[in-house]
Write a protein that holds these residues in place. Structure first.
Motif, PDB file in Angstrom:
ATOM      1  N   ALA A   6       2.071   9.403  -5.788  1.00 48.17           N
ATOM      2  CA  ALA A   6       2.614  10.722  -5.435  1.00 48.17           C
ATOM      3  C   ALA A   6       3.677  11.147  -6.441  1.00 48.17           C
ATOM      4  CB  ALA A   6       3.189  10.684  -4.020  1.00 48.17           C
ATOM      5  N   TRP A   7       4.552  10.216  -6.824  1.00 53.71           N
ATOM      6  CA  TRP A   7       5.599  10.536  -7.816  1.00 53.71           C
ATOM      7  C   TRP A   7       4.969  10.978  -9.132  1.00 53.71           C
ATOM      8  CZ3 TRP A   7       6.507   8.474 -12.637  1.00 53.71           C
ATOM      9  CH2 TRP A   7       7.705   8.857 -13.263  1.00 53.71           C
ATOM     10  N   ARG A   8       3.975  10.223  -9.617  1.00 51.89           N
ATOM     11  CA  ARG A   8       3.336  10.582 -10.891  1.00 51.89           C
ATOM     12  C   ARG A   8       2.681  11.957 -10.802  1.00 51.89           C
ATOM     13  NH1 ARG A   8      -0.552   7.176 -14.954  1.00 51.89           N
ATOM     14  NH2 ARG A   8       1.398   6.011 -15.195  1.00 51.89           N
ATOM     15  N   THR A   9       2.005  12.220  -9.694  1.00 51.78           N
ATOM     16  CA  THR A   9       1.341  13.515  -9.526  1.00 51.78           C
ATOM     17  C   THR A   9       2.352  14.656  -9.535  1.00 51.78           C
ATOM     18  OG1 THR A   9      -0.388  12.447  -8.211  1.00 51.78           O
ATOM     19  CG2 THR A   9      -0.196  14.836  -8.030  1.00 51.78           C
ATOM     20  N   LEU A  10       3.459  14.463  -8.834  1.00 50.61           N
ATOM     21  CA  LEU A  10       4.488  15.500  -8.775  1.00 50.61           C
ATOM     22  C   LEU A  10       5.117  15.735 -10.144  1.00 50.61           C
ATOM     23  CD1 LEU A  10       6.106  14.405  -5.403  1.00 50.61           C
ATOM     24  CD2 LEU A  10       4.957  16.595  -5.821  1.00 50.61           C
ATOM     25  N   VAL A  11       5.367  14.653 -10.880  1.00 46.79           N
ATOM     26  CA  VAL A  11       5.954  14.801 -12.215  1.00 46.79           C
ATOM     27  C   VAL A  11       5.003  15.562 -13.135  1.00 46.79           C
ATOM     28  CG1 VAL A  11       6.603  13.526 -14.303  1.00 46.79           C
ATOM     29  CG2 VAL A  11       7.496  12.817 -12.084  1.00 46.79           C
ATOM     30  N   LEU A  12       3.732  15.196 -13.097  1.00 49.57           N
ATOM     31  CA  LEU A  12       2.762  15.876 -13.949  1.00 49.57           C
ATOM     32  C   LEU A  12       2.593  17.340 -13.555  1.00 49.57           C
ATOM     33  CD1 LEU A  12       0.039  13.091 -14.292  1.00 49.57           C
ATOM     34  CD2 LEU A  12       1.645  13.872 -16.045  1.00 49.57           C
ATOM     35  N   ALA A  16       0.826  -1.209   0.000  1.00 46.15           N
ATOM     36  CA  ALA A  16       0.000   0.000   0.000  1.00 46.15           C
ATOM     37  C   ALA A  16       0.858   1.257   0.000  1.00 46.15           C
ATOM     38  CB  ALA A  16      -0.931  -0.004   1.212  1.00 46.15           C
ATOM     39  N   LEU A  17       1.959   1.227   0.758  1.00 44.23           N
ATOM     40  CA  LEU A  17       2.859   2.376   0.794  1.00 44.23           C
ATOM     41  C   LEU A  17       3.532   2.572  -0.563  1.00 44.23           C
ATOM     42  CD1 LEU A  17       4.216   4.643   2.331  1.00 44.23           C
ATOM     43  CD2 LEU A  17       5.853   2.981   3.258  1.00 44.23           C
ATOM     44  N   GLY A  18       3.909   1.466  -1.210  1.00 46.08           N
ATOM     45  CA  GLY A  18       4.505   1.567  -2.535  1.00 46.08           C
ATOM     46  C   GLY A  18       3.557   2.214  -3.531  1.00 46.08           C
TER      47      GLY A  18
END
Length: 387
Positions: A220-226, A212-214
């Motif tokens: 979160a990574w995808r959101t930040l990149v976008l 779940a943490l992964g």
């Protein structure tokens, strides 16, 4: 015999006629292991006496406060765990069929009942009820497993990659049995400016909490990149997400993030306590130099990770992976494959063919990999650019 020798059956008898109740008690007293009988005269009284200890219910269909199939339906609702037998003076085959269709385990006519028949009917009804409950639990477990599988598949990434110049492959193997998600994660996103962003990460541990943490870190990574974040700005926010979402302070995460510039001929990466990527450039196979960039996420406060700039050129392949690939054993012994062993396998193959490489690692391990594995292989060739 209505129950095993070491088990006393508890039976609830719902019967308003004292003579019929006495007859049932007399018939069952002849059994090898007579049951404990709780006698009640009405549906209202049965609600007070019906407990989880009751394994079987005998119910008449002519009660002061319930008659016919209504009485049966009330009992079935009150005692979903117990076998239910109808014991009635009504000798009507049609009613018997309706009672069994409604959920009764058997339909007995008082005039036809004798000791052995009654004891056998109770015993068989209890076994049928147990089989029904076991089948129901099995179906529920299968439905839950299918639902969890659909949920997990929905949480796996779909790469956002528009360019036709790059070849992209990813493989994901959870170490947990019957799992689709693990603490390892990967994702690939192409931003509007044409840059290609890749992440491969590994949450320490192997359970559902780590999985779940992964997922949380990947999203979160995808959101930040976008949203246009890169480098230490992105890593600092992921660090905050990790600290907020992890179940204990011992949990940390290693990862490698790569940003390939829009021209696709150079990359900037941050290797955060993670195994170094493999790079094939102009036919030369090696490890990306200058790694790692710093420690894993979740260990130290206020960390700055150094960027690694990597020239790629026109023909290159970049393999990002989690440690499940290099912590496989060699020959099933104590020695691990390691980065050097992985390089040797790639050199033996004359390049990186992802499925064949993973199969070879599993073959050397002499068993399925016990650790989670996430890999991303992204490649460019001058020939593909000409298409």
């Amino acid at each position: 015999m209505t129950a095993p020798a070491n088990e006393t059956l508890t039976l609830l008898l719902i019967e308003d006629d004292a003579g019929d109740a006495f007859l049932v008690e007399e018939l069952l007293s002849e059994a090898e292991n007579p049951p404990k009988i709780i006698w009640v005269r009405s549906m209202a009284e049965s609600r007070e006496r019906l407990t989880e200890d009751v394994q079987c219910v005998l119910v008449d269909l002519s009660l002061p406060d319930a008659t016919g199939l209504e009485a049966l339906e009330q009992v079935l609702s009150m005692a979903p765990h117990a076998a239910v037998l109808v014991l009635t003076g009504l000798n009507d085959t049609h009613v018997g069929v309706e009672a069994v269709s409604a959920g009764a385990q058997d339909f007995l006519v008082k005039q036809d009942v004798e000791a052995r028949l009654l004891a056998r009917a109770i015993r068989y009804s209890i076994e049928r009820k147990r089989a029904d409950l076991a089948q129901r639990r099995l179906v529920e477990a299968e439905l839950l497993t299918k639902e969890n599988s659909r949920l997990e598949r929905g949480l796996l990434p779909v790469p956002l990659l528009e360019t036709g110049v790059l070849e992209h492959q990813a493989r994901y193997l959870p170490g947990r049995r019957r799992a689709l998600l693990a603490g390892d994660f990967w994702d690939t996103v192409q931003s509007p400016d044409g840059a290609v962003h890749v992440v491969v990460g590994d949450v320490c541990g192997h359970g559902p909490d780590e999985a779940a943490l992964g997922v949380a870190l990947r999203i979160a990574w995808r959101t930040l990149v976008l949203a246009g974040h890169t480098g230490n700005d992105l890593l600092g926010t992921l660090e905050s997400v990790l600290r907020l979402e992890r179940k204990s302070v011992e949990i940390f995460t290693t990862l490698c993030i790569v940003t390939i510039d829009p021209a696709l001929d150079r990359a900037r990466m941050h290797v955060v306590g993670h195994p170094p990527p493999l790079l094939i450039r102009d036919g030369v196979i090696g490890v990306v130099p200058g790694t790692p960039s710093g420690p894993p996420l979740g260990i130290f406060q206020d960390v700055r990770w150094s960027a690694i700039d990597v020239p790629l050129g026109d023909d290159w392949s970049l393999l990002l992976y989690t440690d499940g690939l290099i912590e496989a054993t060699v020959g099933g012994g104590p020695d691990l494959l390691g980065t050097e062993g992985l390089l040797r396998l790639v050199q033996e193959q004359g390049g990186i063919e992802l499925d064949r490489l993973i199969e070879r690692v599993i073959e050397l391990n002499r068993d399925a990999l016990s650790d989670d594995l996430a890999t991303v292989l992204i490649s460019r060739s001058s020939r593909s650019g000409e298409r």
